[in-house]
Design a protein around this motif. Structure first.
Motif, PDB file in Angstrom:
ATOM      1  N   PRO A  73     -12.976 -14.665   5.595  1.00  0.00           N
ATOM      2  CA  PRO A  73     -11.452 -15.748   4.292  1.00  0.00           C
ATOM      3  C   PRO A  73     -11.854 -14.399   3.340  1.00  0.00           C
ATOM      4  O   PRO A  73     -10.773 -13.910   2.289  1.00  0.00           O
ATOM      5  CB  PRO A  73     -13.051 -16.122   4.294  1.00  0.00           C
ATOM      6  N   ALA A  74     -12.649 -13.406   3.590  1.00  0.00           N
ATOM      7  CA  ALA A  74     -12.751 -11.802   2.351  1.00  0.00           C
ATOM      8  C   ALA A  74     -12.024 -10.786   2.273  1.00  0.00           C
ATOM      9  O   ALA A  74     -11.512 -10.539   1.575  1.00  0.00           O
ATOM     10  CB  ALA A  74     -14.058 -11.656   2.218  1.00  0.00           C
ATOM     11  N   ILE A  75     -11.535 -10.850   4.146  1.00  0.00           N
ATOM     12  CA  ILE A  75     -10.988  -9.424   4.069  1.00  0.00           C
ATOM     13  C   ILE A  75      -9.256  -9.893   4.632  1.00  0.00           C
ATOM     14  O   ILE A  75      -8.943 -10.698   5.472  1.00  0.00           O
ATOM     15  CB  ILE A  75     -10.782  -8.682   5.276  1.00  0.00           C
ATOM     16  N   GLN A  76      -7.911  -9.270   4.129  1.00  0.00           N
ATOM     17  CA  GLN A  76      -6.616  -9.659   4.044  1.00  0.00           C
ATOM     18  C   GLN A  76      -6.770  -8.537   4.648  1.00  0.00           C
ATOM     19  O   GLN A  76      -6.155  -7.328   3.826  1.00  0.00           O
ATOM     20  CB  GLN A  76      -6.356 -10.284   3.432  1.00  0.00           C
ATOM     21  N   LEU A  77      -5.746  -8.611   5.861  1.00  0.00           N
ATOM     22  CA  LEU A  77      -4.236  -8.018   6.378  1.00  0.00           C
ATOM     23  C   LEU A  77      -2.942  -7.646   6.251  1.00  0.00           C
ATOM     24  O   LEU A  77      -2.818  -9.274   6.093  1.00  0.00           O
ATOM     25  CB  LEU A  77      -4.518  -7.534   8.107  1.00  0.00           C
ATOM     26  N   SER A  78      -1.992  -7.187   5.310  1.00  0.00           N
ATOM     27  CA  SER A  78      -0.848  -7.609   4.705  1.00  0.00           C
ATOM     28  C   SER A  78       0.443  -6.223   5.786  1.00  0.00           C
ATOM     29  O   SER A  78       0.318  -5.086   5.862  1.00  0.00           O
ATOM     30  CB  SER A  78      -0.988  -7.537   3.917  1.00  0.00           C
ATOM     31  N   ALA A  79       1.907  -6.838   5.872  1.00  0.00           N
ATOM     32  CA  ALA A  79       2.475  -5.866   6.332  1.00  0.00           C
ATOM     33  C   ALA A  79       3.730  -7.224   5.425  1.00  0.00           C
ATOM     34  O   ALA A  79       3.986  -8.041   5.854  1.00  0.00           O
ATOM     35  CB  ALA A  79       3.589  -6.273   7.716  1.00  0.00           C
ATOM     36  N   GLU A  80       4.706  -5.926   4.682  1.00  0.00           N
ATOM     37  CA  GLU A  80       5.382  -6.547   4.105  1.00  0.00           C
ATOM     38  C   GLU A  80       6.786  -5.601   4.156  1.00  0.00           C
ATOM     39  O   GLU A  80       6.672  -4.551   3.956  1.00  0.00           O
ATOM     40  CB  GLU A  80       4.999  -6.698   2.754  1.00  0.00           C
ATOM     41  N   PHE A  81       7.436  -6.559   4.204  1.00  0.00           N
ATOM     42  CA  PHE A  81       8.876  -4.993   4.819  1.00  0.00           C
ATOM     43  C   PHE A  81      10.084  -5.171   3.808  1.00  0.00           C
ATOM     44  O   PHE A  81      10.135  -6.604   2.942  1.00  0.00           O
ATOM     45  CB  PHE A  81      10.070  -5.529   6.004  1.00  0.00           C
ATOM     46  N   GLU A  82      10.068  -4.401   3.231  1.00  0.00           N
ATOM     47  CA  GLU A  82      11.087  -4.374   1.656  1.00  0.00           C
ATOM     48  C   GLU A  82      12.466  -3.831   1.830  1.00  0.00           C
ATOM     49  O   GLU A  82      12.477  -2.862   2.448  1.00  0.00           O
ATOM     50  CB  GLU A  82      10.300  -3.860   0.293  1.00  0.00           C
ATOM     51  N   GLN A  83      13.920  -4.080   1.683  1.00  0.00           N
ATOM     52  CA  GLN A  83      14.987  -3.082   1.603  1.00  0.00           C
ATOM     53  C   GLN A  83      15.342  -3.891   0.058  1.00  0.00           C
ATOM     54  O   GLN A  83      15.741  -4.697  -0.684  1.00  0.00           O
ATOM     55  CB  GLN A  83      15.851  -4.397   2.171  1.00  0.00           C
ATOM     56  N   LEU A  84      15.251  -2.242  -1.028  1.00  0.00           N
ATOM     57  CA  LEU A  84      15.877  -2.452  -2.070  1.00  0.00           C
ATOM     58  C   LEU A  84      17.433  -1.831  -2.553  1.00  0.00           C
ATOM     59  O   LEU A  84      17.977  -1.093  -1.467  1.00  0.00           O
ATOM     60  CB  LEU A  84      14.942  -1.547  -3.102  1.00  0.00           C
ATOM     61  N   ARG A  85      18.154  -2.319  -2.955  1.00  0.00           N
ATOM     62  CA  ARG A  85      19.536  -1.217  -3.597  1.00  0.00           C
ATOM     63  C   ARG A  85      18.936  -0.723  -4.516  1.00  0.00           C
ATOM     64  O   ARG A  85      19.109  -1.542  -5.565  1.00  0.00           O
ATOM     65  CB  ARG A  85      21.039  -2.336  -3.562  1.00  0.00           C
ATOM     66  N   VAL A  86      19.103   0.605  -4.214  1.00  0.00           N
ATOM     67  CA  VAL A  86      18.977   1.472  -5.435  1.00  0.00           C
ATOM     68  C   VAL A  86      20.636   2.185  -6.531  1.00  0.00           C
ATOM     69  O   VAL A  86      20.520   2.511  -5.561  1.00  0.00           O
ATOM     70  CB  VAL A  86      17.658   2.709  -5.109  1.00  0.00           C
ATOM     71  N   ASN A  87      20.167   1.723  -7.461  1.00  0.00           N
ATOM     72  CA  ASN A  87      21.578   2.650  -7.979  1.00  0.00           C
ATOM     73  C   ASN A  87      20.749   3.734  -9.278  1.00  0.00           C
ATOM     74  O   ASN A  87      20.359   2.700  -9.940  1.00  0.00           O
ATOM     75  CB  ASN A  87      22.445   1.103  -8.633  1.00  0.00           C
TER      76      ASN A  87
END
Length: 178
Positions: free
Chosen positions: A105-119
């Motif tokens: 409960p106290a330890i969290q693993l995460s994975a996040e894929f982010e795709q950004l359009r940059v101007n």
């Protein structure tokens, strides 16, 4: 002939009753499933605002997760960031998909894929230069969770020093879901 009419009438009534009962049962299960689904959806995200000497930065990143069970959640988010440094501007927008796994409960693993359009628009030696591109990021994180709040560090394994809008591949985070 009369026997066939009665038989067909009984068969028709039986079919209508069976269909009505089955449809009612299926509808009640869908309604229960829908209500259970929304009980497991949590909303959160981040807001950022900073000012400096001739600089400004604002960001908003709402997200939602579905808590599959006590240990595992999946979700999605939207991202928007605007920065101004003197005459230089950066606008980035996009989406992300994330997974959260609580080992305990106290330890969290995460994975996040982010795709950004940059101007990006910037001035260099009197010339105005525009640069538009897609910037992917894959964040792997480790955090400490307490109820609906997680504090931790995440690392962008796809970090590109020249293209990323972030200053470093390693970043602290605070994640809150309600």
């Amino acid at each position: 002939m009369r026997k066939n009419k009665h038989f067909l009438s009984k068969l028709l009534i039986l079919s209508i009753l069976t269909t009505t009962f089955t449809a009612n049962k299926a509808f009640s299960q869908v309604s229960t499933t829908d209500s259970d689904f929304w009980k497991n959806v949590h909303f959160g995200g981040g807001l950022g605002l900073s000012f400096g000497n001739d600089t400004f930065n604002a960001s908003i990143s709402p997200s939602a997760i579905y808590q599959v069970n006590q240990q595992f959640a999946i979700g999605t988010g939207l991202n928007f960031n605007y920065s101004k440094f003197g005459d230089n501007t950066l606008t980035a927008y996009g989406a992300s998909a994330l997974t959260l796994f609580n080992v305990i409960p106290a330890i969290q693993l995460s994975a996040e894929f982010e795709q950004l359009r940059v101007n990006r628009n910037f001035s260099f030696d009197g010339a105005n230069i525009s640069d538009n591109y897609w910037s992917p990021a894959l964040f792997l994180g480790l955090g400490y969770s307490s109820q609906n709040v997680t504090f931790g560090l995440r690392y962008d394994v796809l970090y590109d020093d020249e293209k990323s809008i972030y200053t470093d591949a390693l970043m602290p985070f605070i994640r809150v879901y309600f």
